[in-house]
Design a protein around this motif. Sequence first.
Motif, short mmCIF file in Angstrom:
data_model
loop_
_atom_site.label_atom_id
_atom_site.label_comp_id
_atom_site.label_asym_id
_atom_site.label_seq_id
_atom_site.Cartn_x
_atom_site.Cartn_y
_atom_site.Cartn_z
N PRO A 1 0.75 -1.28 0.28
CA PRO A 1 -0.62 -0.08 0.11
C PRO A 1 0.79 1.26 0.25
O PRO A 1 2.04 0.89 0.28
CB PRO A 1 -1.27 -0.48 0.63
CG PRO A 1 -0.82 -1.97 1.12
CD PRO A 1 0.54 -1.67 0.75
N ARG A 2 0.40 2.57 -1.15
CA ARG A 2 0.88 3.25 -1.01
C ARG A 2 1.82 3.84 -2.01
O ARG A 2 2.93 3.99 -1.22
CB ARG A 2 0.76 4.15 0.29
CG ARG A 2 -0.64 4.59 1.44
CD ARG A 2 0.32 4.88 2.97
NE ARG A 2 -0.44 5.13 3.92
CZ ARG A 2 -1.86 4.48 4.63
NH1 ARG A 2 -1.19 3.30 4.52
NH2 ARG A 2 -2.62 5.22 4.66
N GLU B 1 -5.60 0.32 0.03
CA GLU B 1 -5.42 -1.42 0.86
C GLU B 1 -4.71 -1.58 1.92
O GLU B 1 -3.99 -2.70 2.02
CB GLU B 1 -4.98 -1.73 -0.64
CG GLU B 1 -5.75 -1.99 -1.23
CD GLU B 1 -5.55 -2.79 -2.93
OE1 GLU B 1 -4.31 -3.68 -3.04
OE2 GLU B 1 -6.44 -3.16 -4.03
N ALA B 2 -3.97 -0.44 2.58
CA ALA B 2 -3.32 -0.53 3.89
C ALA B 2 -4.37 -1.13 4.43
O ALA B 2 -5.41 -0.96 5.52
CB ALA B 2 -2.95 0.87 4.58
N ALA C 1 -0.23 -0.64 -5.08
CA ALA C 1 -1.36 -0.53 -3.94
C ALA C 1 -1.26 0.49 -3.03
O ALA C 1 -0.83 1.98 -3.21
CB ALA C 1 -1.24 -1.49 -3.54
#
Length: 392
Positions: A263-264, A272-273, A268
Amino acid sequence: MTNRWIASWTASPMNVWAPDAPLAGIYGQTIREFARVSLGGNRIAVRFTNEFGDTPLVFDEVEIAIGGIGGKAAASSGRAVTFGGSRVGTVYPGAPLISDPIELPVAPLSLLAVSYFSSGFMPFHTHHFEAQQTAYVSVPGNFVGSDLMVTQNITTSHYALSSILVEVAQDARAVVCFGDSITDGFGSSIDASARWPDLLAERLATEPGFENVAVLNQGIGGNRLLHDRRGAKALARFDRDVLSLAGATHLILLEGINDILWPRTVLAGPEEAVSAAQMILSYQQLMARARIAGLKVIVGTLMPFEGTRPDLPHGGYYTADKEKVRQAVNRWIRTESNADGLLDFDEVVRDPARPSRLRSDFDCGDHIHPNDRGYRAMADAIPISLLHIKSE
């Protein structure tokens, strides 16, 4: 004693993700895939897959042989593969296809070559991207029965092939290694069978009392607990890739670093974290499902990843906040998971002087995946006692 069929080698089917730039398919060509089984036997069977496809895969001819070097099949070892007595096989969309039993004596840790030819177009919407094993694609023509085929292309992915089964003694069983690219063996030498599950299989093959234990690698590079993209999420694929495997008695679970890392980044978005608490709930669900099926669950700690891919746009793969999540998950695995066994892979591979990093001599170069030496250290650190089954 009655015999049974269990998998001796596996590669988990996964969807094709565009950035992987896979082989789109073949037309009037032969593919030869190689796989090293863990258990041997006198009769084998082959499982093919089209589980993410939307059109049938049609084999005009399939053969299995003892594998050689450089894409060769050992002379005179080839056996025809049939499906209900027919040389032609069709793998329907969303489904696997299992062959008839094949009379071929195979020793433990043998390399096998599976060759298949299609006279028409065979599209690949299902594959196993990071196989660490060379597959050979021929020039146009049927080379199924040839010891050495004329090669047009090579890849390091698996395509239609997803499992090789052996007929074994009734007391044979399997250990399933379930995870992401670290279980899949990314960063290990191509064609060297140097992934940690491969090396565990070598240990068990010479360990008294474990000669009938298969080691099955169900890792998928880029896989995550809670989100799809590189393969179905762990929570979704678990029944197919673990619970459906006949003879499985133990699960080694090493999954989750991509839930933290992706994530980030360009891989992604922030939506989606996931938190440590969400990951822990996922582990608890996988463990509960495994135990209902009668499996012992051994959980591995998440390994260091500081320094991962600083060259890619936007960075963000390693941050202090992501490290806090890893540490929180590992703390739970070590002290509260109530697993049947703990594998502290983090402790095995981390740099003692900087525990958020891999040891340099275990690092394949990307600062997250081990090299052959690192995978060897992981396999050697697994106490064989954790894989015992108690006598009734």
